[in-house]
Design a protein around this motif. Structure first.
Motif, PDB file in Angstrom:
ATOM      1  N   HIS A 155       0.825  -1.208   0.000  1.00  0.00           N
ATOM      2  CA  HIS A 155       0.000   0.000   0.000  1.00  0.00           C
ATOM      3  C   HIS A 155       0.860   1.259   0.000  1.00  0.00           C
ATOM      4  CE1 HIS A 155      -3.070   2.905   1.195  1.00  0.00           C
ATOM      5  NE2 HIS A 155      -2.270   3.278   2.176  1.00  0.00           N
ATOM      6  N   SER A 158       2.756   1.810  -3.342  1.00  0.00           N
ATOM      7  CA  SER A 158       1.972   2.215  -4.512  1.00  0.00           C
ATOM      8  C   SER A 158       1.238   3.538  -4.319  1.00  0.00           C
ATOM      9  CB  SER A 158       0.954   1.122  -4.865  1.00  0.00           C
ATOM     10  OG  SER A 158       0.024   0.935  -3.810  1.00  0.00           O
ATOM     11  N   GLU A 159       0.858   3.867  -3.076  1.00  0.00           N
ATOM     12  CA  GLU A 159      -0.011   5.026  -2.845  1.00  0.00           C
ATOM     13  C   GLU A 159       0.676   6.224  -2.200  1.00  0.00           C
ATOM     14  OE1 GLU A 159      -2.956   5.034  -4.058  1.00  0.00           O
ATOM     15  OE2 GLU A 159      -3.154   2.905  -4.554  1.00  0.00           O
ATOM     16  N   LEU A 171      -6.789   7.308   1.754  1.00  0.00           N
ATOM     17  CA  LEU A 171      -5.754   6.277   1.644  1.00  0.00           C
ATOM     18  C   LEU A 171      -5.877   5.257   2.771  1.00  0.00           C
ATOM     19  CD1 LEU A 171      -2.587   8.327   0.613  1.00  0.00           C
ATOM     20  CD2 LEU A 171      -4.076   6.943  -0.833  1.00  0.00           C
ATOM     21  N   SER A 174      -8.571   2.873   1.886  1.00  0.00           N
ATOM     22  CA  SER A 174      -8.092   1.896   0.921  1.00  0.00           C
ATOM     23  C   SER A 174      -7.275   0.806   1.616  1.00  0.00           C
ATOM     24  CB  SER A 174      -7.244   2.603  -0.139  1.00  0.00           C
ATOM     25  OG  SER A 174      -6.611   1.680  -0.989  1.00  0.00           O
TER      26      SER A 174
END
Length: 475
Positions: A155, A158-159, A171, A174
């Motif tokens: 996570h 990628s974010e 976020l 997610s």
């Protein structure tokens, strides 16, 4: 956010017309002090207005002080209610679940979870509590640490990485949704998770919305989104049944496998509809509140550099024991995060979830007053969390409150207590600690918006989502 409160105002108005006979319910003898408020709508608008201003606890704390009582009466959302305050009120509530009090859910929730028409939502919640310990007890949680750390690493890679500014709350949502999909359904594919996430957010919005089912309303969108997710879950359930029968899936693989194989005391298995609705409810309960807590953790770490430094020092001491490369966190590492956990508990003290509601199974007495059968009973964590008798200088952020023996029993209650204790508190603890670990070992950060209001919808959330500037640590 203002639209939420405007819509809720009109909902209260229309519902009040339907249930206008409520005032007769305030004529019982020996009721607690308090007010039934305005005709029909009671004191609902005052609660909503304090929430809109970011201080819903003021509604409860002001009345507790005004009536100098550990219990007061009110009328919220057209329902006569008693609000129990203080440690004694918490103890009474936690000790009398399913004896004097029972869980209460609005009728419209059945439209989102249709299996509750066949079997009451309360019965399903009770059964869920018997199923979850298999997966949420400490020895089971130990198995999840590496999985959670792997998901968190993906996570953040990628974010968060290679970004200058991020907004934390979406976020965090997610992140927690991805973890829940992994634990409950063994779904790891980011595209599959994203396919479920968008309609799922509509479901959550509908649960906390005006109870009007018309085209375009949040409730109507939630019902359609729940139907979509349910169809997806039916396909997952059918495939899992086949995999279990062929030995391609393990009975202890995840909560879905456990539900498919578990039966009640009469030997009856859960229906596919009941399993799908239970998974949907689990995703909702494991999602919103923990996501908000993660956002508030970041908020306080950004505002208080000395707190950040304490957390960073502890987390880096753990990180430095790891072999270079991809060695994951383990259960012993989690137990070493004592200061970090105290920081999280202080966040939960200052930002607890919205008051929980129960219904009186029969009339009862508390603190010398009578509460009639059918009344709604609220407990509000802020009545103890922000009480200087239990927490000196309650507005000050101080993790040391939780050192040693910690707070007095029944005063720190972010997860409830007794039979009302949230069964997923250990799961949430892991999520928040592993989120914090992966965050601070990668970044230092500051707030992009200096003063951000805390809004309530109906649980506390940051108005802007906590936008922050990221400053990656140098290797």
């Amino acid at each position: 956010m203002e639209i939420f409160y405007l819509n809720l105002f009109f909902a209260v108005f229309f519902i009040s017309i339907i249930v206008h006979k409520h005032r007769s319910k305030f004529k019982h003898p020996n009721l607690p002090p308090g007010s039934s408020g305005l005709p029909y709508i009671g004191e609902t608008l005052e609660l909503l207005l304090t929430g809109c201003k970011g201080h819903p606890q003021k509604f409860f704390l002001d009345r507790k002080a005004k009536y100098a009582s550990e219990v007061f009466k009110t009328n919220l959302f057209c329902q006569p209610a008693a609000v129990l305050c203080g440690a004694a009120g918490n103890k009474f509530l936690f000790s009398n679940e399913n004896k004097v009090l029972k869980a209460w859910y609005p009728d419209f929730v059945c439209k989102i979870f249709p299996s509750s028409v066949q079997r009451s939502l309360i019965e399903q919640v009770d059964r869920l509590r018997t199923l979850l310990p298999e997966f949420l007890r400490p020895d089971a949680l130990k198995r999840y640490v590496g999985i959670f750390d792997t998901v968190a690493g993906r996570h953040f890679a990628s974010e968060w990485e290679n970004k200058e500014v991020v907004v934390v709350f979406p976020l965090a949502k997610s992140f927690t949704f991805g973890l829940a999909c992994s634990l409950f359904l063994s779904i790891e594919d980011p595209d599959h998770i994203a396919k479920l996430a968008s309609p799922f957010n509509l479901v959550v919005s509908g649960i906390f919305s005006i109870p009007i089912d018309l085209p375009g309303t949040p409730l109507n969108r939630a019902i359609k989104a729940a139907n979509f997710i349910r169809t997806e879950l039916f396909a997952i359930i059918k495939q899992r049944k086949k995999d279990l029968a062929e030995g391609k899936a393990s009975p202890k693989q995840d909560i879905l496998s456990h539900m498919l194989l578990a039966c009640d005391e009469k030997g009856a298995f859960m229906s596919e509809l009941s399993i799908a609705d239970t998974i949907l409810a689990l995703l909702a309960s494991a999602h919103e509140s923990t996501s908000a807590a993660c956002a508030f953790i970041v908020k306080y770490l950004a505002e208080l550099p000395h707190i950040y430094e304490g957390v960073y020092k502890e987390q880096m001491e753990i990180s430095e024991t790891k072999a270079p490369g991809d060695e994951l966190l383990n259960w012993n590492d989690i137990q070493k995060m004592r200061y970090s956990w105290n920081v999280i508990r202080e966040v939960l003290r200052l930002c607890p979830t919205f008051p929980n509601v129960r219904e009186a199974i029969h009339g009862f007495d508390f603190n010398g007053f009578s509460i009639p059968k059918g009344w709604k009973v609220y407990w509000n964590a802020n009545s103890t969390h922000r009480n200087p008798e239990y927490f000196p200088e309650p507005e000050r952020f101080d993790p040391s409150r939780f050192e040693g023996t910690g707070p007095v029993p029944y005063t720190f209650v972010p997860f409830g207590g007794g039979p009302m204790m949230c069964p997923g508190q250990g799961f949430a603890r892991l999520e928040m600690l592993i989120f914090m670990h992966n965050l601070v070992k990668r970044f230092k950060f500051d707030k992009f918006v200096a003063e951000e209001k805390i809004m309530f919808s109906p649980m506390p959330i940051p108005e802007k989502g906590v936008p922050i500037r990221l400053f990656p640590h140098r290797p």
